[in-house]
Each structure stands twice: as C-alpha cells, then as structure tokens.
Design a protein around this motif. Structure first.
Motif, PDB file in Angstrom:
ATOM      1  N   MET A   1       0.771  -1.643   0.144  1.00  0.00           N
ATOM      2  CA  MET A   1      -0.050   0.190   0.419  1.00  0.00           C
ATOM      3  C   MET A   1       0.532   1.283   0.188  1.00  0.00           C
ATOM      4  O   MET A   1       0.406   2.401  -0.757  1.00  0.00           O
ATOM      5  N   HIS A  47      -5.057 -10.535  -0.043  1.00  0.00           N
ATOM      6  CA  HIS A  47      -5.976 -10.274   0.730  1.00  0.00           C
ATOM      7  C   HIS A  47      -6.360  -8.736   1.154  1.00  0.00           C
ATOM      8  O   HIS A  47      -7.922  -9.072   1.428  1.00  0.00           O
ATOM      9  N   LEU A  48      -5.458  -8.277   0.300  1.00  0.00           N
ATOM     10  CA  LEU A  48      -5.930  -6.972  -0.672  1.00  0.00           C
ATOM     11  C   LEU A  48      -7.508  -6.589  -0.830  1.00  0.00           C
ATOM     12  O   LEU A  48      -8.248  -6.116  -0.677  1.00  0.00           O
ATOM     13  N   GLN A  51     -10.395  -7.874   1.013  1.00  0.00           N
ATOM     14  CA  GLN A  51     -10.364  -6.205   2.177  1.00  0.00           C
ATOM     15  C   GLN A  51     -10.992  -4.926   1.105  1.00  0.00           C
ATOM     16  O   GLN A  51     -11.783  -4.139   1.676  1.00  0.00           O
ATOM     17  N   ASN A  53      -9.292  -3.908  -0.583  1.00  0.00           N
ATOM     18  CA  ASN A  53      -8.176  -1.845  -1.106  1.00  0.00           C
ATOM     19  C   ASN A  53      -7.436  -1.861  -1.907  1.00  0.00           C
ATOM     20  O   ASN A  53      -6.875  -1.185  -2.130  1.00  0.00           O
ATOM     21  N   ILE A  54      -7.222  -3.207  -3.045  1.00  0.00           N
ATOM     22  CA  ILE A  54      -6.804  -2.681  -4.428  1.00  0.00           C
ATOM     23  C   ILE A  54      -7.510  -2.969  -5.493  1.00  0.00           C
ATOM     24  O   ILE A  54      -8.292  -3.992  -5.174  1.00  0.00           O
ATOM     25  N   ARG A  74      -4.654   1.150  -6.412  1.00  0.00           N
ATOM     26  CA  ARG A  74      -5.438   1.969  -4.778  1.00  0.00           C
ATOM     27  C   ARG A  74      -7.288   1.932  -5.330  1.00  0.00           C
ATOM     28  O   ARG A  74      -7.268   1.322  -7.032  1.00  0.00           O
TER      29      ARG A  74
END
Length: 78
Positions: A1, A47-48, A51, A53-54, A74
């Motif tokens: 990130m 994982h991201l 979530q 997030n990406i 992002r």
C-alpha cells in the motif's frame, strides 16, 4: 500500500516491483532473488483484494480474481 501511496492517483504497480523492494530492503545480497518473495506478494494481494483495498487489471481490463499477469491499483484511484 505504501508503494501505491507514493504513485499518482490511477497509477499501478507490478507485483514484481513489490517483491524487488522487499528483497532489496531485507538485504542487498538477496535482491537478486526477488522471485522467492512472489508467493508472499500474491498472498498479500489476495488479502487486499478480499478487503477491497486494491483492484487488479491487465492491459486496461479489470481482473477478479488474480490470475496471470496483472497490475495493482488503489481502489480509491479507480
């Protein structure tokens, strides 16, 4: 990130860039062996993604889930 935060909005990074940075920060001797970090990078990407997030893309097309070559962005930059 952190690598994405350093880029312009809408910019993407390659997962191998992340692996290279990790190995370079760990030890200059290990920098040539960045490929060993790719499973860890892929797990973090998964994982991201979970979530939200990406996001992933390849040649301008969105990818879900991760497969083949991809770029990381992002989600707030989409």
């Amino acid at each position: 990130m952190a690598m994405l935060a350093d880029r312009d909005p809408g910019a993407t990074i390659c997962p191998s860039e992340v692996a290279r940075k990790i190995t370079a920060e760990a030890s200059a001797d290990d920098a040539a062996d960045w490929r060993t970090m790719m499973p860890i990078v892929h797990a973090a990407v998964d994982h991201l993604l979970d979530q939200e997030n990406i996001s992933l893309s390849w040649k301008g097309r969105a990818l879900k889930p991760r497969s083949g070559p991809y770029r990381i962005a992002r989600t707030d930059a989409d």
